[in-house]
Design an enzyme around this catalytic site. Structure first.
Site, mmCIF file in Angstrom:
data_model
loop_
_atom_site.group_PDB
_atom_site.id
_atom_site.type_symbol
_atom_site.label_atom_id
_atom_site.label_comp_id
_atom_site.label_asym_id
_atom_site.label_seq_id
_atom_site.Cartn_x
_atom_site.Cartn_y
_atom_site.Cartn_z
ATOM 1 N N SER A 97 24.818 4.067 47.440
ATOM 2 C CA SER A 97 25.364 5.339 47.028
ATOM 3 C C SER A 97 24.782 6.523 47.804
ATOM 4 O O SER A 97 25.249 7.650 47.660
ATOM 5 C CB SER A 97 25.094 5.542 45.528
ATOM 6 O OG SER A 97 23.696 5.609 45.254
ATOM 7 N N SER B 222 20.907 1.213 47.348
ATOM 8 C CA SER B 222 21.598 2.422 47.761
ATOM 9 C C SER B 222 20.988 3.167 48.940
ATOM 10 O O SER B 222 21.599 4.097 49.471
ATOM 11 C CB SER B 222 21.731 3.380 46.569
ATOM 12 O OG SER B 222 22.642 2.851 45.633
ATOM 13 N N LYS C 207 20.225 13.686 49.110
ATOM 14 C CA LYS C 207 21.308 13.155 48.283
ATOM 15 C C LYS C 207 21.520 14.097 47.107
ATOM 16 O O LYS C 207 20.543 14.630 46.555
ATOM 17 C CB LYS C 207 20.895 11.758 47.814
ATOM 18 C CG LYS C 207 21.897 10.988 46.989
ATOM 19 C CD LYS C 207 21.335 9.599 46.714
ATOM 20 C CE LYS C 207 22.286 8.700 45.959
ATOM 21 N NZ LYS C 207 21.734 7.319 45.821
#
Length: 395
Positions: free
Chosen positions: A110, A134, A33
């Protein structure tokens, strides 16, 4: 080798770092990420103004370095929602990765790019972060396995924070076996017994208040998944965990998380005046309004919830709940509908977040073949037990 990025999982597909030879994860690739430090790389945190106002990292994040030393090779920086403050996966600036297993539907956030990278086969596994869901939400929406560890057991050094009292580093893979292999690298030797090949759970708790949130069309499919897990527990018990109601729990979580978020990023926002998408902007505006208020009541309730859940589960108990109420919503939905989906997801995801517990989400085929998620929440610090038990019993 540059990734083809056909599902839009990566903001920087050309980012590559080769792992050490002969490590236990040699031959495997992982995505990160875009909030993890990678030497020489500038992380965007999903926002161009963050990218503009921050320099490239001087060294790898602690978790990235551990994986490289274990032999895995980094392949690509994956998309994230703006400053990790969303569960949808639709980024106002950089677009929305395509959900490979839910065509036309959002990937969840996310850690959107991390889940899509694994679901599309572009990476063997991926690192993400999980504050309010997330890792768990995009894993559920994309039909892959996701793990949020006990709060504090995996190092956050070199990771852009959101709300430190809730932030965790988690990982996503396409099998429970690989989740466990990664866990043995990242959890630390104190969590991994030297001679422990088999685990059982003494009690498997089925909280009715959590299951009541499952969409009607999804309940049967989730219950089939639950049936697969029952054989690995000595006893199955129905219960109710939230005497105050899960909506109250969610409100406590949102308040305390929002307070930490503004304490973490408020000064940067006021200085740089970044451009956010409408939903993210609204959340930061709200977080600013509660800064400095008296949060003692919510802090006290969180402490009560934490003690209650940790006492209930002990070392060898677990909760089995829907990860989120249903499948991924369609892309391009209106903000009101997306906020409704977000609230349902947060009511389920806040449980592990409030008590700092480990949680694994397992993919289940739902109506029309759409992915659903079934979650197992383990006792505090029982990450390795939980990962091992799921690997043994999810068949």
């Amino acid at each position: 080798m540059v990734l083809n990025n056909q599902h839009g999982a990566f903001i920087v597909p050309e980012l590559e770092v080769t792992g050490r030879k002969q490590g236990v994860l040699e031959g495997l690739s992982f995505a990160v990420k875009d909030v993890f430090a990678v030497a020489g790389h500038s992380s965007s945190a999903g926002n161009p103004d963050w990218l503009r106002s921050h320099e490239a990292s001087a060294a790898h994040a602690a978790t990235v370095l551990k994986l490289l030393e274990a032999g895995a090779s980094l392949r690509g920086a994956a998309h994230t929602d703006e400053l990790m403050y969303s569960l949808g996966g639709e980024n106002y600036h950089y677009g929305t990765p395509l959900n490979p297993r839910g065509p036309g539907r959002i990937p969840g956030g996310s850690s959107s790019g991390s889940a899509v990278a694994v679901a599309s086969g572009e990476a063997d596994f991926a690192l993400g972060t999980d504050t309010g869901g997330s890792i768990r939400v995009p894993s559920s929406y994309c039909g892959v396995y996701g793990f949020r560890p006990t709060h504090g057991v995996v190092e956050m050094d070199g990771v852009i924070p959101l709300a430190p009292g809730f932030d965790t580093v988690g990982w996503i893979a396409d099998s429970p076996e690989l989740l466990l292999r990664i866990g043995k690298v990242l959890l630390g030797t104190e969590q991994v017994p030297l001679q422990q090949n088999s685990y059982r759970m003494s009690k498997l708790f089925i909280p009715a208040d959590c299951w009541a949130l499952a969409e009607t069309a999804c309940s049967e499919f989730l219950e089939q998944g639950l049936h697969r897990l029952r054989a690995g527990a000595d006893e199955t018990l129905e219960t109710v965990i939230s005497a105050e109601g899960l909506k109250t729990w969610m409100d406590v979580f949102r308040e305390l998380q929002g307070t930490e978020i503004w304490a973490t990023h408020g000064a940067w926002i006021e200085q740089e005046q970044p451009v956010f998408g409408p939903d993210i902007a609204a959340r930061f505006t709200w977080a600013a309004t509660i800064a400095g208020e008296d949060h003692s009541r919510s802090i006290s309730l969180r402490q009560e919830i934490t003690a209650r859940l940790r006492d209930l589960l002990g070392e060898d108990g677990c909760l089995v709940i829907p990860t989120v109420p249903g499948p991924a919503p369609l892309r391009g939905g209106d903000l009101q509908q997306l906020e409704l989906n977000r609230s349902g997801a947060m009511m389920l995801c806040c449980i592990a977040g409030l008590a700092g517990l480990p949680q694994i989400t397992l993919p289940v085929h739902g109506p029309g073949g759409l992915p659903l998620g079934l979650s197992v929440i383990g006792g505090y610090g029982q990450d390795h037990r939980l990962l091992s038990w799921v690997r043994q019993n999810w068949n």
